[in-house]
Design an enzyme around this catalytic site. Sequence first.
Site, short mmCIF file in Angstrom:
data_model
loop_
_atom_site.label_atom_id
_atom_site.label_comp_id
_atom_site.label_asym_id
_atom_site.label_seq_id
_atom_site.Cartn_x
_atom_site.Cartn_y
_atom_site.Cartn_z
N ALA A 282 -2.21 -3.18 3.27
CA ALA A 282 -2.63 -1.82 2.96
C ALA A 282 -1.55 -0.88 3.45
O ALA A 282 -0.95 -1.10 4.51
CB ALA A 282 -3.96 -1.49 3.63
N CYS A 283 -1.26 0.14 2.67
CA CYS A 283 -0.29 1.17 3.04
C CYS A 283 1.06 0.53 3.35
O CYS A 283 1.50 -0.37 2.63
CB CYS A 283 -0.84 1.98 4.21
SG CYS A 283 -0.04 3.57 4.48
#
Length: 208
Positions: free
Chosen positions: A99-100
């Site tokens: 994520a990210c």
Amino acid sequence: MQVAIVLYPGFTSLDVIGPYEVLGRLPDTEVVFVAEHPGLVVNDLRSLSINAVASFDEVPNPDVVVVGGGPGQMEQMTNENLHEWLRKVDRTSTWTASACTGSMLLAAAGLLEGRQATTHWAGHEILAKLGVTPSKERVVIDGHYATAAGVSAGIDMALTLAGLIAGDDVAQTIQLIIEYAPEPPYHAGSPDSAPAEVVERAMKEISA
């Protein structure tokens, strides 16, 4: 099924908590927070800690690996202990996910070279320098790698994985249970939709 979520000092909370809330609700699933050094790991805002119950060596064969992002990720870009563990578990994992800016750590470990992936909008150039083709998509699946754009997109990525692992009905049930039906009050969730002055302010805060 075992899901290993990586922690390190300075992680962004929602990057890991979003996927945890989704993947932890899959049937017959154990979620383990792992870190180089077990114990409480503090987030980027230094106001919340999560207990990493296991070291890397104690989790040798997770089915799913999730790496979140955050300001502390920059220090991990040269952490060979983390990179070695990521390469090792990636050989047998069903899914390796991020994520990210967690995708930058996967790239730094050499796992995304020549592949498409996404990350936070401010990190596309860095991802490209690491041999990855950056995508503006919110979730990108390439092989057994699943990457999500910035922070909240980790929930979308986890729901995508839930559907691929357990079927659409299970994933939709989880989505309903957590009532994930975002209706943000502003259209400022990406540089393409946010006002120019908001983008400028955000860039200054990220660079500070």
